[in-house]
Design an enzyme around this catalytic site. Structure first.
Site, PDB file in Angstrom:
ATOM      1  N   CYS A   1     -17.113   0.516 -26.898  1.00  0.00           N
ATOM      2  CA  CYS A   1     -18.514   0.928 -26.997  1.00  0.00           C
ATOM      3  C   CYS A   1     -19.118   1.261 -25.651  1.00  0.00           C
ATOM      4  O   CYS A   1     -20.242   0.898 -25.356  1.00  0.00           O
ATOM      5  CB  CYS A   1     -19.316  -0.172 -27.666  1.00  0.00           C
ATOM      6  SG  CYS A   1     -19.433  -1.590 -26.572  1.00  0.00           S
ATOM      7  N   GLU A   2     -18.318   1.860 -24.784  1.00  0.00           N
ATOM      8  CA  GLU A   2     -18.833   2.348 -23.506  1.00  0.00           C
ATOM      9  C   GLU A   2     -18.059   3.601 -23.167  1.00  0.00           C
ATOM     10  O   GLU A   2     -16.996   3.853 -23.724  1.00  0.00           O
ATOM     11  CB  GLU A   2     -18.581   1.325 -22.388  1.00  0.00           C
ATOM     12  CG  GLU A   2     -19.551   0.187 -22.418  1.00  0.00           C
ATOM     13  CD  GLU A   2     -19.632  -0.528 -21.081  1.00  0.00           C
ATOM     14  OE1 GLU A   2     -19.686   0.158 -20.042  1.00  0.00           O
ATOM     15  OE2 GLU A   2     -19.649  -1.766 -21.101  1.00  0.00           O
TER      16      GLU A   2
ATOM     17  N   GLU B   1       4.472  -5.984   1.750  1.00  0.00           N
ATOM     18  CA  GLU B   1       4.062  -6.553   0.458  1.00  0.00           C
ATOM     19  C   GLU B   1       3.810  -5.443  -0.560  1.00  0.00           C
ATOM     20  O   GLU B   1       2.668  -5.199  -0.961  1.00  0.00           O
ATOM     21  CB  GLU B   1       2.777  -7.365   0.650  1.00  0.00           C
ATOM     22  CG  GLU B   1       2.884  -8.466   1.670  1.00  0.00           C
ATOM     23  CD  GLU B   1       1.514  -8.978   2.115  1.00  0.00           C
ATOM     24  OE1 GLU B   1       0.472  -8.404   1.732  1.00  0.00           O
ATOM     25  OE2 GLU B   1       1.491  -9.969   2.854  1.00  0.00           O
TER      26      GLU B   1
ATOM     27  N   GLY C   1       0.772  -1.233   0.000  1.00  0.00           N
ATOM     28  CA  GLY C   1       0.000   0.000   0.000  1.00  0.00           C
ATOM     29  C   GLY C   1       0.801   1.280   0.000  1.00  0.00           C
ATOM     30  O   GLY C   1       0.225   2.352   0.168  1.00  0.00           O
TER      31      GLY C   1
HETATM   32  N1  LLP Z   1      -0.944  -7.195  -0.071  1.00  0.00           N
HETATM   33  C1  LLP Z   1      -2.250  -7.475  -0.164  1.00  0.00           C
HETATM   34  C2  LLP Z   1      -2.812  -8.489   0.710  1.00  0.00           C
HETATM   35  C3  LLP Z   1      -3.045  -6.799  -1.101  1.00  0.00           C
HETATM   36  O1  LLP Z   1      -4.329  -7.078  -1.187  1.00  0.00           O
HETATM   37  C4  LLP Z   1      -2.463  -5.818  -1.954  1.00  0.00           C
HETATM   38  C5  LLP Z   1      -3.253  -5.126  -2.951  1.00  0.00           C
HETATM   39  C6  LLP Z   1      -1.088  -5.578  -1.825  1.00  0.00           C
HETATM   40  C7  LLP Z   1      -0.362  -6.274  -0.864  1.00  0.00           C
HETATM   41  C8  LLP Z   1      -0.352  -4.580  -2.692  1.00  0.00           C
HETATM   42  O2  LLP Z   1      -0.848  -3.300  -2.581  1.00  0.00           O
HETATM   43  P1  LLP Z   1      -0.067  -2.116  -3.326  1.00  0.00           P
HETATM   44  O3  LLP Z   1       1.287  -2.008  -2.685  1.00  0.00           O
HETATM   45  O4  LLP Z   1       0.021  -2.448  -4.752  1.00  0.00           O
HETATM   46  O5  LLP Z   1      -0.904  -0.899  -3.089  1.00  0.00           O
HETATM   47  N2  LLP Z   1      -6.105  -2.434  -8.502  1.00  0.00           N
HETATM   48  C9  LLP Z   1      -5.975  -1.341  -7.564  1.00  0.00           C
HETATM   49  C10 LLP Z   1      -5.159  -1.723  -6.374  1.00  0.00           C
HETATM   50  C11 LLP Z   1      -5.740  -2.905  -5.640  1.00  0.00           C
HETATM   51  C12 LLP Z   1      -4.840  -3.436  -4.592  1.00  0.00           C
HETATM   52  C13 LLP Z   1      -5.329  -4.749  -4.101  1.00  0.00           C
HETATM   53  N3  LLP Z   1      -4.506  -5.318  -3.110  1.00  0.00           N
HETATM   54  C14 LLP Z   1      -5.397  -0.143  -8.294  1.00  0.00           C
HETATM   55  O6  LLP Z   1      -5.129  -0.242  -9.487  1.00  0.00           O
HETATM   56  O7  LLP Z   1      -5.244   0.922  -7.707  1.00  0.00           O
END
Ligand code: LLP
Length: 404
Positions: free
Chosen positions: A332-333, A263, A222
């Site tokens: 088409c959206e 992560e 995150g």
């Molecule tokens: N760990 C877990 C358990 C997660 O569910 C996620 C992301 C991460 C790590 C990694 O998070 P990051 O460092 O990438 O923020 N598709 C969305 C983001 C969804 C994230 C889902 N889980 C977007 O494009 O903003």
């Protein structure tokens, strides 16, 4: 090709491989990983790349070679990570709402597992008891992250076992003699405020003394990246300092050397990715000047799904006068990438690059409208390599069975 990709580099790649195309700059991934490593160099911290952001096997190998571990969100991601050469000891499967058979498979493959429901924890206890260590994903009831769709730790979220159900967790732990080696939280994506992680540590430290086999505290991913001018990414140095202070001063630390896990997904691959599309059609109307590119939410869904901002540049006319445009796709959206966005004057045939497209870009693409998924290219030590060819017509029919 230089270390940072110039407009000319991107144009050369677009000319060679066609558009739309994702271009990943490997050096940038390395730079981001180094920032994490350097900041946490004095502490017992391990980074698991959240590969849901981008799973091309070349990216997985590149990140493996940098030394990171990998976090997976499906058994297929686990298998891809193994295919890429990660040993099981460097793979974590953080599951959510999955069929128990996947947990069984993950155990067979010998990877770390985080379980996020009482139900699967009970099944795990029944099947394996003390024999295999397991982690628990908790819901800490902390609201964090950017858009609500990417906020996962709050008190209405489906993710994790709510921390207030600790008694039920302990009942299962005692009943099955579970060997809980890891407590996990992931509160959201795009977390700017490092104190969110500190709040998470407090929640985990509160319950940690119940788990005598604990080895790891997993604070999830995150970290925010900067997507527009003036924005800051998460202050990793400050985070490292605060996290190590929290671990050093907390009474629970006594006699134990808990390892901290993170992560990161976006932080590692977002800025490394450029998405290039070509302008098909210009359409002037009373309300907007539309720029229609040869793409849409079938290739990059983040603007439409999360209102995410992607910086856009007209690399074919970088010195043209600035004008405001609405950048849209060709499906088409309604698939608006950007409203009223100042761009150097756009002409049909121009190439636009969308920045910060490495994370959840290609990975969330689809074949909607029976259009092809884009090609992917990596730039490695100054050379471009195709790492996924663009779909071809046969790909659209590949898994179909023609019974009529
Ligand atoms: N760990 C877990 C358990 C997660 O569910 C996620 C992301 C991460 C790590 C990694 O998070 P990051 O460092 O990438 O923020 N598709 C969305 C983001 C969804 C994230 C889902 N889980 C977007 O494009 O903003």
């Amino acid at each position: 090709m230089m270390n940072s990709l110039s407009h000319a580099d991107l144009i050369t790649i677009a000319e060679e491989y066609g558009t739309p195309v994702y271009v990943y700059h490997a050096e940038k991934i390395k730079e981001q990983y180094r920032k994490l490593q350097d900041a946490f160099s004095n502490s017992n911290t391990v980074f698991f790349y959240a590969c849901k952001a981008l799973t091309n096997v070349n990216i997985l190998r590149y990140i493996k070679n940098l030394g990171a571990n990998v976090d997976c969100s499906s058994i297929n991601e686990v298998r891809l990570a193994l295919h890429a050469g990660f040993p099981p000891s460097r793979i974590l499967y953080t599951s959510n709402g999955i069929d128990f058979n996947e947990i069984r498979d993950a155990k067979e493959l010998g990877v770390y597992i985080n379980i996020d429901s009482l139900s699967n924890l009970e099944k795990f206890g029944n099947a394996f008891g003390y024999s295999y260590p397991v982690g628990i994903r908790l819901r800490p009831n902390i609201l964090a992250g950017g858009n609500i769709k990417i906020s996962t730790g709050h008190d209405k979220s489906k993710f994790g076992i709510p921390v207030e159900q600790i008694e039920q967790i302990l009942k299962l732990v005692n009943k099955y003699k579970l060997r809980i080696s890891d407590l996990h939280i992931h509160t959201g994506s795009e977390i700017k405020d490092v104190d969110v992680f500190l709040k998470g540590i407090e929640v985990l430290f509160d319950i940690a003394p119940h788990f005598e086999n604990l080895e790891f505290i997993d604070l999830g991913g995150g970290f925010k990246v900067a997507s527009m001018a003036g924005e800051q990414e998460t202050d990793i140095l400050l985070l490292a300092e605060k996290v190590s202070r929290a671990f050093a001063s907390h009474p629970y630390k006594k006699g134990r050397n808990l390892q901290v896990w993170f992560e990161p997904g976006k932080f590692l691959v977002s800025a490394a990715g450029n998405f290039i599309a070509k302008v098909n059609v210009m359409k002037e109307t009373a309300t907007a000047d539309f720029v229609s590119v040869n793409s849409g939410f079938n290739h990059l869904i983040r603007p439409m799904f999360y209102d995410a901002y992607h910086h856009i540049e007209n690399i074919s006319n970088p010195d043209g006068p600035l004008k405001n445009y609405s950048v849209v796709g060709n499906i088409c959206e309604t698939d608006t990438f950007a409203w009223d966005r100042p761009l150097n004057q756009v002409r049909e045939g121009d190439l636009l690059v969308f920045r910060n497209a490495g994370a959840y870009g290609f990975e969330m693409s689809s074949n909607f409208n029976s259009r092809f998924k884009p090609a992917e290219v990596i730039v490695l030590e100054g050379r471009a390599h195709l790492i996924r060819r663009r779909d071809q017509f046969d790909d659209l029919l590949r898994n179909q069975l023609e019974v009529i």
